[in-house]
Design a protein around this motif. Structure first.
Motif, mmCIF file in Angstrom:
data_model
loop_
_atom_site.group_PDB
_atom_site.id
_atom_site.type_symbol
_atom_site.label_atom_id
_atom_site.label_comp_id
_atom_site.label_asym_id
_atom_site.label_seq_id
_atom_site.Cartn_x
_atom_site.Cartn_y
_atom_site.Cartn_z
ATOM 1 N N ARG A 16 -8.904 16.443 -27.111
ATOM 2 C CA ARG A 16 -9.309 15.080 -27.096
ATOM 3 C C ARG A 16 -9.467 14.560 -28.613
ATOM 4 O O ARG A 16 -8.781 13.354 -28.770
ATOM 5 N N GLU B 280 -6.697 11.621 -29.580
ATOM 6 C CA GLU B 280 -7.063 10.182 -29.953
ATOM 7 C C GLU B 280 -6.619 9.783 -30.986
ATOM 8 O O GLU B 280 -6.310 8.640 -31.347
ATOM 9 N N PHE C 196 -6.748 15.446 -24.006
ATOM 10 C CA PHE C 196 -6.501 13.953 -23.974
ATOM 11 C C PHE C 196 -5.792 13.514 -23.174
ATOM 12 O O PHE C 196 -6.132 12.102 -22.629
ATOM 13 N N HIS D 77 -3.040 11.312 -21.516
ATOM 14 C CA HIS D 77 -2.111 10.247 -21.857
ATOM 15 C C HIS D 77 -0.668 10.748 -21.908
ATOM 16 O O HIS D 77 -0.041 10.578 -22.924
#
Length: 288
Positions: free
Chosen positions: A185, A189, A223, A225
């Motif tokens: 994460r 980010e 994460f 995405h």
């Protein structure tokens, strides 16, 4: 299949410690992607198992020929007539594990396999420590795999930070590049989106990367995405952190168009790096 355009799907997962549960989740999501019109579906890195403990991992993984996730996804590729890229699974290789990706054709045959080259060894400011080299054996060959729409450059996760790999794949014919991942994460980010857009822009290629997302059974947080980026750097589709499917229509002609407008692959020239000696003035300033 339409040879000029196709629909690509990224399968976002939250794999845990149970290989068979992970297998069933991957199969269900690939079927969902096919039913939504995908011609190509990609799962994330470590589709089969996300497990921090080395001893536990070695108990649960085996040789490639016996891997249940590989067998099941070969079967669903045949069943649905869809190409499947397994972002990676853990395959036992002696006293270590290979982090290995596969491309499977619509007959369920393995077209190509790729072992992750770059291993993530790092101590993060939040106290997390990762030593992939303690468990995994790194690959040594970049891989281009043939698809009905052109060549796919296969990479995995941490590879995405090494731009020279993607340049080499594109120079050797790749129109599509992939970095299926289990990004943390914290690093995701900061860098996930921009790294994918950069690799797409630098090479004039599509970037297609499925990801692990969310809080896993072993305590790590990834994460997510999952992302599909076109050769101009535009994000065509992006997921969140939950398991699911994202899709985008891919137009191979856009690769030729973008590379014609900004021909960086053709214009690249060999060069040498010269280190200029310090001047006398600089030397005096350094010792003052």
């Amino acid at each position: 299949m339409n040879p000029t355009r196709f629909t690509a799907a990224c399968i976002q997962m939250r794999s845990g410690r149970d290989v068979l549960k992970n297998r069933d989740a991957a199969v269900a999501l690939v079927r969902e992607a096919a039913e939504k019109g995908a011609h190509f579906a990609q799962t994330p890195e470590m589709t089969s198992l996300v497990c921090r403990e080395r001893a536990e991992m070695f108990e649960k993984v085996g040789p490639q020929a016996q891997d249940p996730v590989l067998a099941a996804l070969r079967e669903v590729a045949r069943e649905k007539g869809i190409m499947v890229q397994i972002g990676s699974i853990a395959v036992k290789e002696g006293d270590k594990v290979a982090n290995r990706a596969f491309l499977i054709d619509t007959d369920g045959e393995i077209v190509a396999a790729y072992d992750k080259i770059h291993l993530y060894d790092v101590d993060l400011p939040n106290g997390e420590s990762w030593r992939e080299s303690a468990t995994y054996t790194g690959g040594s060959k970049a891989v281009l795999a043939e698809t009905p729409w052109g060549y796919l450059g296969m990479t995995i996760c941490y590879d995405v930070r090494f731009a020279a790999l993607y340049k080499a794949l594109a120079e050797n014919g790749a129109s599509y590049l992939s970095a299926p991942a289990a990004f943390t994460r914290q690093t995701g980010e900061a860098h996930w989106n921009i790294l994918h857009r950069a690799r797409a822009i630098e090479t004039g290629s599509f970037m297609i990367s499925a990801a692990q997302g969310g809080l896993h059974e072993d305590g790590r947080e990834t994460f997510g995405h999952s992302i599909i980026v076109d050769p101009w750097g535009r994000v065509l589709a992006e997921g969140g952190t939950a398991p699911g499917v994202i899709l985008a229509e891919i137009d191979p002609a856009l690769v030729t168009e973008v590379r014609g407008r900004i021909p960086t692959l053709k214009n690249a020239r060999p060069f040498q790096v010269e280190v200029a000696p310090a001047s006398e003035t600089l030397g005096r300033a350094a010792t003052a």
